[in-house]
Scaffold this active site. Structure first.
Site, mmCIF file in Angstrom:
data_model
loop_
_atom_site.group_PDB
_atom_site.id
_atom_site.type_symbol
_atom_site.label_atom_id
_atom_site.label_comp_id
_atom_site.label_asym_id
_atom_site.label_seq_id
_atom_site.Cartn_x
_atom_site.Cartn_y
_atom_site.Cartn_z
ATOM 1 N N ARG A 119 -72.103 -1.266 57.007
ATOM 2 C CA ARG A 119 -72.901 -2.470 56.730
ATOM 3 C C ARG A 119 -73.656 -2.269 55.417
ATOM 4 N NH1 ARG A 119 -73.595 -4.732 61.937
ATOM 5 N NH2 ARG A 119 -73.732 -6.764 60.976
ATOM 6 N N GLN A 124 -70.035 -5.788 52.015
ATOM 7 C CA GLN A 124 -70.494 -7.032 52.637
ATOM 8 C C GLN A 124 -69.373 -8.071 52.804
ATOM 9 O OE1 GLN A 124 -73.994 -8.141 50.546
ATOM 10 N NE2 GLN A 124 -75.123 -8.568 52.413
ATOM 11 N N ASP A 127 -67.341 -7.534 55.968
ATOM 12 C CA ASP A 127 -68.130 -7.282 57.180
ATOM 13 C C ASP A 127 -67.851 -8.333 58.254
ATOM 14 O OD1 ASP A 127 -70.001 -6.807 59.110
ATOM 15 O OD2 ASP A 127 -71.708 -6.698 57.750
ATOM 16 N N SER A 130 -70.723 -9.279 60.744
ATOM 17 C CA SER A 130 -71.674 -10.275 60.247
ATOM 18 C C SER A 130 -71.073 -11.676 60.256
ATOM 19 C CB SER A 130 -72.123 -9.931 58.821
ATOM 20 O OG SER A 130 -72.956 -8.815 58.854
ATOM 21 N N TYR A 225 -80.013 -0.282 61.207
ATOM 22 C CA TYR A 225 -79.728 -0.599 62.609
ATOM 23 C C TYR A 225 -80.966 -0.407 63.471
ATOM 24 C CZ TYR A 225 -74.775 -1.184 62.006
ATOM 25 O OH TYR A 225 -73.552 -1.671 61.633
#
Ligand code: NAD
Length: 360
Positions: A119, A124, A127, A130, A225
């Protein structure tokens, strides 16, 4: 080199959209797809053939492809029908299933788990967690609104004033933040809980109230996280959640700690005392749920409170979910495939992290 797309057996999505064709051609890949794979997402076979994909049977896709794509992992029987040394890209959630890596090592395949992509800012665009969480957060609010017997915005009418709906969000990660934004757009009054210190500013920037519980464990070293909280903290949090839940009409529960059971935040006692007609959507259902009565992939009613347990609501937005999934996969393939050749170079952090089993 051939890339093959399988039809999902239990999902409405497809792992590659027809619009991916130009990028595939740019990488030197020839694309084949199982007949009917994109149909539920609005991508009929003709859209794929118009974009230079060849339609094949499932067994042909498995046996002819050098790279195979699916969203849900396929059976062992089907894994053994793939070419020796093929790259298989799917989502295995090894942080929830410790045995899967040693199991996969029995097959002569290079296995990529898209949910293991780090992450980080660099990764990105690949991902998948997400992309899908964001859609699930949005859909959770729409689902709650649909099951709720009232409306979200305050409304002044000649027949009386309707107060705004109160929405409580548990967990302000990707799904939770999208749920906040969606509930705000619908005119609700929104508040949110999270254990991560960084979440406060994000929640407030969306115009929601952040409810703080003192004594959260320091998560600085956890790479963004959440970390497991103490029993004492969770008990304190449950009491505060109860206090707020009794005033709320809707709860969107998204709190999770990677690799662990989801924290129990809404107890039986809380639900037994909530207003009948309230709605809870529990996106943490697949890891045990944030709510005592949650049943995964089921809707239950307790004390007149509707509890929807579903961690995969992105699959109900399958058109856009397929497009985003496809974009994430293409962005990953672009670091692996060049001039029709694939190289899984583990000096690249993204590849190293996502490659969960390889041919020696
Ligand atoms: P997730 O689905 O694992 O968890 C959802 C949320 O629940 C998290 O915000 C977590 O802090 C929260 N939570 C855990 N225990 C809780 C509790 N007891 N009470 C309330 N909330 C609790 O999280 P996610 O949405 O996948 O995001 C995880 C992190 O990764 C976030 O910090 C996010 O910003 C970050 N992230 C970074 C990038 C990037 O930099 N490229 C991309 C995506 C996500």
């Amino acid at each position: 080199m051939v890339i093959g797309i399988l039809k999902e057996q239990n999902f409405n999505r497809v792992s590659l959209a027809p619009s991916a064709s130009k990028k595939l051609a740019g990488m030197g890949l020839e694309a084949v797809i199982e007949s009917g794979a994109g149909e539920k997402s609005g991508f009929g076979d003709h859209l794929y053939t118009d974009n230079s994909f060849t339609i094949l049977t499932r067994i042909e896709v498995l046996s002819k492809s050098d790279i195979v794509l699916s969203i849900a992992p396929i059976s062992d029987d089907e894994l053994s029908k793939m070419k020796n040394g093929a790259i298989y890209i799917s989502m295995f959630a090894p942080y929830q299933n410790a045995e899967i890596i040693s199991h996969l090592s029995k097959f002569p395949l290079n296995v990529i788990s898209m949910d293991m992509i780090p992450r980080t800012t660099l990764a990105q665009s690949m991902d998948i967690l997400s992309s899908m969480a964001s859609l699930s957060g949005y859909k959770a609010v729409l689902k709650a609104a649909d099951h709720y017997n009232n409306m979200f915005p305050m409304m002044m009418t000649a027949a009386g004033t309707i107060p705004p709906t109160k929405v409580m969000i548990l967990g302000a990660g990707v799904a939770g933040l999208q749920a906040i934004a969606t509930a705000k757009r619908l005119g609700a009054v929104v508040e949110a809980f999270d254990t991560r210190a960084a979440a406060k500013e994000e929640v407030m920037s969306l115009g929601a109230n952040f409810v703080e519980v003192d004594g959260a464990a320091d998560d600085k070293g956890a790479g963004g996280y959440a970390i497991q909280q103490s029993d004492e903290y969770l008990a304190k949090q449950r009491a505060l959640v109860q206090e707020r839940a009794l005033k709320s009409n809707i709860i969107i529960a998204t709190a999770q700690v990677r690799g662990r059971k989801a924290p129990l935040l809404v107890t039986e006692d809380t639900i037994d005392n909530m207003k009948p007609g309230s709605v809870i959507v529990d996106l943490a259902a697949s890891t045990g749920g944030n709510c005592a009565y949650t049943e995964n992939n089921r809707t239950v009613i307790k004390n007149g409170v509707i509890i929807i347990g579903n961690s995969d609501l992105s699959d109900e937005l399958n058109g856009v979910a397929s497009t985003l999934y496809s974009n994430n996969v293409i962005n990953f393939l672009q670091i692996v495939v060049k001039d029709g050749k694939a190289s899984l170079n583990e000096e690249n952090e993204i590849i190293k992290s996502a490659l969960i089993s390889k041919v020696n």
